[in-house]
Motif scaffolding. Sequence first.
Motif, PDB file in Angstrom:
ATOM      1  N   CYS A 205       0.792  -1.087  -0.219  1.00  0.00           N
ATOM      2  CA  CYS A 205      -0.014   0.085  -0.024  1.00  0.00           C
ATOM      3  C   CYS A 205       0.882   1.178   0.007  1.00  0.00           C
ATOM      4  O   CYS A 205       0.345   2.312  -0.592  1.00  0.00           O
ATOM      5  CB  CYS A 205      -1.080   0.075   1.173  1.00  0.00           C
ATOM      6  N   ASN A 217      -6.906   0.604   2.557  1.00  0.00           N
ATOM      7  CA  ASN A 217      -5.920   1.262   2.952  1.00  0.00           C
ATOM      8  C   ASN A 217      -6.309   2.095   3.988  1.00  0.00           C
ATOM      9  O   ASN A 217      -5.564   2.153   5.261  1.00  0.00           O
ATOM     10  CB  ASN A 217      -5.018   2.010   2.003  1.00  0.00           C
ATOM     11  N   GLU A 220      -6.953  -0.327   6.981  1.00  0.00           N
ATOM     12  CA  GLU A 220      -5.803  -1.246   7.602  1.00  0.00           C
ATOM     13  C   GLU A 220      -4.674  -0.643   7.994  1.00  0.00           C
ATOM     14  O   GLU A 220      -3.939  -0.826   9.000  1.00  0.00           O
ATOM     15  CB  GLU A 220      -5.550  -2.320   6.775  1.00  0.00           C
ATOM     16  N   ASN A 221      -4.362   0.710   7.261  1.00  0.00           N
ATOM     17  CA  ASN A 221      -3.016   1.470   7.545  1.00  0.00           C
ATOM     18  C   ASN A 221      -3.097   3.021   8.178  1.00  0.00           C
ATOM     19  O   ASN A 221      -2.378   3.730   8.045  1.00  0.00           O
ATOM     20  CB  ASN A 221      -2.277   1.332   6.327  1.00  0.00           C
TER      21      ASN A 221
END
Length: 223
Positions: A205, A217, A220-221
Amino acid sequence: MSLLDALERFHGVQQPSWPTDPYLFLVWWHCGYPASDGACAKGWESLRGQIGVEPEQILAANPSKLALALKPGGVVPEIRAMRLKEIAERVQKEFGGDLRAALGGIPVLKARAALKKFPNIADPGADRILLFAGISPVAAIPSNCPHVLVRIELGKEPDNYGRSYSEAQRMIEVEVPAKFDSRMRAYLLLKCHGQRLCKRTNPKCGECPVAGSCVFNQRENKG
Ligand code: SF4
């Protein structure tokens, strides 16, 4: 679909690296196992050089020599040789030697059903053949990366592969015009992105050109 424009700017214009004729695709698909572009290309080159790829050449070939020609494409060459003989025989007997013409002359649902009777062809393979052979501009999705669009637009993938594939198809149907060039472009870009960055496990990503608009993204990030 601006997402595809961003992917194309990043990955470049993509071209199919496999034969788009339906019969030749079936042969190519059995040239490698496990099937991948690289494995199939190796087996295909060897088969073309040693035996040939036309139905009559495959039917006339000694089974051991056919298997030997397929060996550079990976494991179980003997089984793949048997499958090639089966494909060649069916194309000759059931489709008059011209699979493309036969499929183009029947309704698309029947064409899909006919393709799925060939070995190792399920919905993704049938859709891919129909689209790239110019038979029907179906919303084909690369078989190993339906997760790409689903991650971008929904974030979480369904547990079930079939649902993931259907979701991705629905998105293409809604957002990409039902034209051959548009849907082929979408297929090729999603395939390329899934192979290079948006891998099944550990997607990259941090390097992704569409990270800013990807729901996966963002979830999760975000830390
Ligand atoms: S940001 Fe990550 S999950 Fe989203 S498309 Fe890019 S690589 Fe895939």
